[in-house]
Design a protein around this motif. Structure first.
Motif, PDB file in Angstrom:
ATOM      1  N   UNK A  52     -12.365 -34.308 -20.877  1.00 36.76           N
ATOM      2  CA  UNK A  52     -12.093 -35.377 -21.825  1.00 36.76           C
ATOM      3  C   UNK A  52     -10.771 -36.064 -21.578  1.00 36.76           C
ATOM      4  N   UNK A  53      -9.780 -35.341 -21.051  1.00 33.94           N
ATOM      5  CA  UNK A  53      -8.465 -35.923 -20.778  1.00 33.94           C
ATOM      6  C   UNK A  53      -8.464 -36.761 -19.511  1.00 33.94           C
ATOM      7  N   UNK A  54      -9.552 -36.677 -18.727  1.00 34.60           N
ATOM      8  CA  UNK A  54      -9.637 -37.409 -17.464  1.00 34.60           C
ATOM      9  C   UNK A  54     -10.593 -38.599 -17.515  1.00 34.60           C
ATOM     10  N   UNK A  55     -11.549 -38.577 -18.449  1.00 35.49           N
ATOM     11  CA  UNK A  55     -12.579 -39.621 -18.511  1.00 35.49           C
ATOM     12  C   UNK A  55     -12.308 -40.532 -19.702  1.00 35.49           C
ATOM     13  N   UNK A  56     -12.045 -41.792 -19.418  1.00 39.67           N
ATOM     14  CA  UNK A  56     -11.782 -42.805 -20.441  1.00 39.67           C
ATOM     15  C   UNK A  56     -13.049 -43.640 -20.597  1.00 39.67           C
ATOM     16  N   UNK A  57     -13.769 -43.467 -21.714  1.00 33.89           N
ATOM     17  CA  UNK A  57     -15.051 -44.134 -21.923  1.00 33.89           C
ATOM     18  C   UNK A  57     -14.861 -45.320 -22.851  1.00 33.89           C
ATOM     19  N   UNK A  58     -15.336 -46.496 -22.421  1.00 32.51           N
ATOM     20  CA  UNK A  58     -15.235 -47.703 -23.231  1.00 32.51           C
ATOM     21  C   UNK A  58     -16.604 -48.356 -23.355  1.00 32.51           C
ATOM     22  N   UNK A  59     -16.768 -49.149 -24.392  1.00 34.27           N
ATOM     23  CA  UNK A  59     -17.990 -49.941 -24.541  1.00 34.27           C
ATOM     24  C   UNK A  59     -17.721 -51.335 -23.981  1.00 34.27           C
ATOM     25  N   UNK A  60     -18.547 -51.760 -23.041  1.00 31.93           N
ATOM     26  CA  UNK A  60     -18.326 -53.061 -22.410  1.00 31.93           C
ATOM     27  C   UNK A  60     -19.614 -53.555 -21.789  1.00 31.93           C
ATOM     28  N   UNK A  61     -19.759 -54.873 -21.735  1.00 32.01           N
ATOM     29  CA  UNK A  61     -20.871 -55.511 -21.038  1.00 32.01           C
ATOM     30  C   UNK A  61     -20.379 -55.993 -19.684  1.00 32.01           C
TER      31      UNK A  61
END
Length: 294
Positions: A201-210
């Motif tokens: 979790x500290x390495x993966x930055x998840x964002x919502x984007x098109x």
């Protein structure tokens, strides 16, 4: 336990015909009355399926399909009932560990069976796409393993992350950060949860984007490696933005395309200055590794 449902299905010759059939049927039912799905088959034809909680009027359905795409399709419609079943339990029983190079994708029930010399990625069946059992996910993991044998990309993007399996694999193998994005809010949540589950979790930055329409793509790029397991049409449309967000000599791993769709995807990326390096074919699906020539 999932209750029993009623299913109507028909195979149609192409995407245009399938879309006409789905449009005609969806106009006749409220959202809570029916669920629609249309998928391309390896032979290029399309399967259209509609699920109903209650038994549908078969004559009405045949009439709607006949008006939209012709009497032959109406006559070919099939109807059946899917019995009540604990689909989560059944799915977990079927999800045996999947090896892909240094990676092994597995469920919680197989956590203790992962060899010590492999990188285990724990993914449960969920709303998001990507348990590792599909040929596209396995192809991406194999190509990722291939890339990491000779390169250590510093900036990595997983575009259309789904369950987050590819982002987690890249983060664990490199011990480095990964930007992951998805157009779908539930997928973003699932990917974040899976990253935490895999102590990433500290390495993966998840964002919502098109597509590439988010400021993080500019601030965290240009990328040395992009993974995109989506579908053929979006991949073709993203060729231009993809090239703009790649570092010099950056690599791209593409999948989610049927083997017969690969040439057109390769052509779209060649036109943007990317050349193919490897082409994996697994279960009728293609996974591609390309390199930016600049």
């Amino acid at each position: 336990m999932t209750p029993s449902t009623h299913r109507a299905s028909v195979t149609l010759p192409d995407e245009t015909t399938a879309k006409r059939a789905v449009d005609a049927l969806s106009e006749a039912f409220f959202e809570d009355e029916a669920a629609f799905a249309a998928f391309e088959r390896p032979d290029g034809r399309w399967d259209v399926t509609v699920h109903f909680a209650a038994a549908p009027d078969q004559a009405l359905l045949r009439e709607l399909v006949g008006q939209a795409v012709g009497p032959d399709a109406a006559a070919a419609m099939a109807f059946d009932t899917i019995e009540a079943k604990d689909w989560v339990k059944a799915s977990l029983e079927d999800l045996i560990p999947v090896p892909a190079g240094r990676f092994v994708v597995h469920g919680q029930h197989d956590r203790q069976r992962i060899p010590p010399n492999k990188l285990g990625i724990e993914i449960e069946a969920a709303l998001a796409f990507g348990t590792g059992h599909h040929g596209t996910t396995r192809g991406c993991l194999l190509l990722l393993d291939h890339v990491l044998k000779s390169r250590q990309p510093r900036r990595v993007l997983d575009l259309g992350t789904g369950t987050g399996v590819l982002a987690i694999a890249a983060a664990k193998a490199r011990h480095g950060r990964v930007l992951a994005s998805d157009i779908d809010a539930p997928s973003v949540r699932v990917a974040e949860e899976n990253a935490q589950l895999n102590v990433s979790g500290h390495l993966v930055d998840v964002i919502r984007a098109t597509g590439f329409a988010a400021p993080q793509f500019a601030t965290q790029g240009p990328f040395d490696l992009v993974l995109a397991n989506i579908l053929a049409n979006p991949l073709r449309q993203l060729a231009g933005p993809m090239a703009l967000h790649l570092a010099p000599a950056g690599r791209v791993i593409l999948s989610g395309l049927l083997t017969h769709q690969a040439p057109s995807v390769i052509a779209a990326y060649r036109a943007r200055g990317l050349v193919p390096l490897r082409h994996l074919r697994i279960d009728g699906w293609s996974s591609l590794l390309l390199r930016a020539v600049k």
